[in-house]
Design an enzyme around this catalytic site. Structure first.
Site, mmCIF file in Angstrom:
data_model
loop_
_atom_site.group_PDB
_atom_site.id
_atom_site.type_symbol
_atom_site.label_atom_id
_atom_site.label_comp_id
_atom_site.label_asym_id
_atom_site.label_seq_id
_atom_site.Cartn_x
_atom_site.Cartn_y
_atom_site.Cartn_z
ATOM 1 N N ASP A 89 0.762 -1.444 0.023
ATOM 2 C CA ASP A 89 -0.271 -0.046 0.344
ATOM 3 C C ASP A 89 0.861 1.057 -0.034
ATOM 4 O OD1 ASP A 89 -2.444 2.104 0.008
ATOM 5 O OD2 ASP A 89 -3.242 0.831 1.340
ATOM 6 N N ASP A 124 -4.110 6.603 -3.014
ATOM 7 C CA ASP A 124 -5.591 7.777 -3.928
ATOM 8 C C ASP A 124 -6.221 8.531 -2.287
ATOM 9 O OD1 ASP A 124 -5.337 4.905 -2.988
ATOM 10 O OD2 ASP A 124 -7.662 4.956 -2.843
ATOM 11 N N ALA A 192 -11.817 3.135 0.838
ATOM 12 C CA ALA A 192 -12.026 3.346 1.502
ATOM 13 C C ALA A 192 -13.427 2.781 2.380
ATOM 14 C CB ALA A 192 -13.040 5.058 1.699
ATOM 15 N N CYS A 275 -13.468 -24.197 17.821
ATOM 16 C CA CYS A 275 -12.249 -24.856 16.796
ATOM 17 C C CYS A 275 -11.392 -25.379 16.858
ATOM 18 C CB CYS A 275 -11.603 -23.256 17.142
ATOM 19 S SG CYS A 275 -10.203 -23.038 15.394
ATOM 20 N N CYS A 280 -6.479 -23.994 18.940
ATOM 21 C CA CYS A 280 -7.396 -24.552 20.188
ATOM 22 C C CYS A 280 -6.912 -25.731 20.674
ATOM 23 C CB CYS A 280 -9.194 -23.793 19.338
ATOM 24 S SG CYS A 280 -9.056 -22.285 19.087
HETATM 25 N N1 GUN Z 1 -6.675 0.975 2.955
HETATM 26 C C1 GUN Z 1 -8.182 0.965 3.063
HETATM 27 N N2 GUN Z 1 -8.853 1.679 2.267
HETATM 28 C C2 GUN Z 1 -7.553 2.214 1.136
HETATM 29 C C3 GUN Z 1 -8.093 2.946 0.614
HETATM 30 O O1 GUN Z 1 -9.015 3.577 0.179
HETATM 31 N N3 GUN Z 1 -6.778 2.964 -0.179
HETATM 32 C C4 GUN Z 1 -5.522 2.539 -0.173
HETATM 33 N N4 GUN Z 1 -4.820 2.968 -0.888
HETATM 34 N N5 GUN Z 1 -5.339 1.779 1.162
HETATM 35 C C5 GUN Z 1 -6.572 1.498 1.983
HETATM 36 ZN ZN ZN Z 2 -8.799 -21.889 16.401
#
Ligand code: GUN
Ligand code: ZN
Length: 488
Positions: A89, A124, A192, A275, A280
């Site tokens: 990211d 972004d 988002a 689980c 677990c």
């Molecule tokens: N991580 C969670 N939401 C977003 C997003 O809208 N854009 C980016 N780049 N990372 C994220």
């Molecule tokens: Zn577990």
């Protein structure tokens, strides 16, 4: 462009193969989020949980001298000690939290390329839900500008993600997706959506996904940014999402929370461990609560169940019963049930994506009446021509041969030619005491059939479990006779 091969489909969900510089990833899958600063489960262990691809944050690496230098010198894969595909990211999330970041779009794209990222993300703007339309549009236009600039900078090697923004405005999401699609990205994250999930606005999430999907080529790979709770995997996959990322496994563990595909427990409230993962099996609930490494153990359990649910989703796609799984999972929280209902408002679109034949449809409750297969039959009625005397029956009788045509009656479909009884979807397993909604749909379809074929005459053998106000409407039609159930 990336290579994404779809090998199996169900609803809008699919099993696919995404080719990256460090290998092929089978989707749908979850990318565990790796925090380069502190990481309880090592990237090199992630394969043991089922991970095929990881995601980390290039902005965090960029900001810390020691990490930046090692990444530039030895590469991202050496830094994390993972030789499979890694997505990074860009710092956009920090941008949405702190309002600013210390890099430009160009700088962070360049950095991601230099450290050998498999899938890079431009800077972004994650626009919060419910901002004004003007603000959402303004942010979206800036995002699109940055993505186009990034596309110019990245020509080969690294795959480039094009995050779709547009807040909660369906037309903006669709427009954004369409514009990005015209430019051409390798993966399309829907951005988002974290605030929507945090506030349980799953029905809004369905709108966001469905709108963005409409603007994309159906075969483009889609990533649902920030979605890591297994409870919503089936739903999101059925709507056409292929990649997920989970920081949830670690964040929930830090809050002493134990994830299941039905929801989340606080570990201190657990009397039993429901689980069978290695954690677990090796601990009782009491031991887990008191363990000095409880956070690490919880993170491990959380990751095991995350991948377990994804395998369940994949198996459901393979068998053609993904929508049954969605209907089950969406019963774990009232807000998820709203999301299920919202999903079926898109049945027309789902119907276009859905393979026309699969395994037996299981009726799971009133929402099943809105399934794409039921809608498909409603449309097919227009192609059905019926003449002469028609018997509509829900059970075998000896009087079939007295009629020119015999139709079977089965909620939620309605009346269909008996030759189709063993054919998908009419071979559905349904409840013998149909609910109101399935009778409603069945009778509406029957009314449509009669209206489309007004010259035929109909005799309907009723059952006492089939009472519904619409029976009166049918009985009032000149060419329709309702034979009441036998009372004994
Ligand atoms: N991580 C969670 N939401 C977003 C997003 O809208 N854009 C980016 N780049 N990372 C994220
Ligand atoms: Zn577990």
């Amino acid at each position: 462009m990336s290579q994404f091969d779809i090998i199996h489909k169900d609803a809008a969900g699919r099993i696919g193969k995404l080719t990256t510089p460090h290998g092929v990833v089978e989707t749908p899958t979850v990318m565990p989020v790796i925090n380069p600063n502190l990481q309880t489960i090592k990237p090199s262990e992630m394969r043991d949980f089922g991970a095929e691809i990881l995601i980390t944050n290039s902005y965090i690496i960029y900001r810390k001298d020691e990490l930046r230098e090692k990444a530039l010198k030895d590469g991202l894969h050496a830094l994390l000690d993972f030789d499979g595909p890694i997505m990074t990211d860009s710092g956009s999330f920090q941008l949405s939290v702190y309002g600013e970041v210390e890099v430009t779009n160009e700088m962070i794209i360049d950095f991601q390329q230099k450290i050998g990222t498999d899938i890079g993300v431009p800077l972004d703007i994650p626009t919060h839900p419910d901002v004004s339309y003007e603000k959402a549009k303004e942010d979206m236009d800036i995002t699109i500008g940055r993505l186009k600039a990034a596309r110019e900078l990245v020509k080969d090697g690294m795959l480039l993600a094009g995050p779709v923004q547009g807040a909660t405005y369906k037309d903006l999401r669709e427009e954004c997706a369409r514009e990005l699609s015209d430019v051409g990205f390798d993966v399309y994250p829907f951005g988002a959506v974290v605030p929507l999930m945090e506030s349980y606005r799953y029905a809004d999430l369905v709108d966001v996904i469905a709108s963005a999907k409409k603007g994309l080529d159906p075969v483009a790979p889609v990533h649902l940014f920030g979605a890591g709770h297994p409870m919503m995997f089936a739903l999101a996959v059925a709507l056409g999402c292929d990649l997920f990322d989970s920081a949830a496994y670690a964040l929930y563990a830090k809050d002493r929370r134990y994830i299941t595909s039905r929801g989340t427990y606080h570990v201190d409230k657990l009397k039993y461990l429901p689980c069978s993962c290695p954690v677990c099996i090796a601990h009782t609930a009491e031991e887990l609560k008191k363990a000095h490494n409880c956070t690490d153990l919880l993170a491990r359990h959380n990751l095991y169940v995350t991948f377990e649910e994804m395998r369940e989703v994949k198996q459901a796609i393979w068998e053609g019963n993904l929508l049954e799984l969605v209907e089950q999972r969406c019963r774990s929280h009232p807000r998820m049930l709203e999301a299920l209902k919202q999903m079926y408002t898109y049945s027309e679109w789902l119907e276009e994506c859905d393979p026309s034949s699969k395994s037996t449809l299981f009726y799971c409750g009133p929402e099943s009446s809105k399934r794409p297969e039921v809608l498909r039959f409603n449309k097919q009625l227009e192609r059905l021509t019926i003449e002469g005397s028609v018997l509509i029956r829900a059970y075998p009788t000896k009087i079939d041969k007295e009629y020119d045509n015999v139709l079977m009656f089965k909620p939620p479909f309605g009346s269909y030619p008996q030759e189709l009884a063993e054919v998908y979807p009419f071979n559905a397993e349904v409840v013998r005491t149909p609910d109101y909604e399935s009778l409603e749909t069945a009778y509406q379809n029957t009314i449509k059939l009669v209206e489309l074929n007004p010259d035929a005459t109909y005799t309907f053998l009723m059952k006492d479990t089939f009472e519904h106000p619409l029976v009166e409407k049918l009985a009032a039609m000149d060419n329709f006779t309702v034979v009441p159930p036998k009372s004994d």
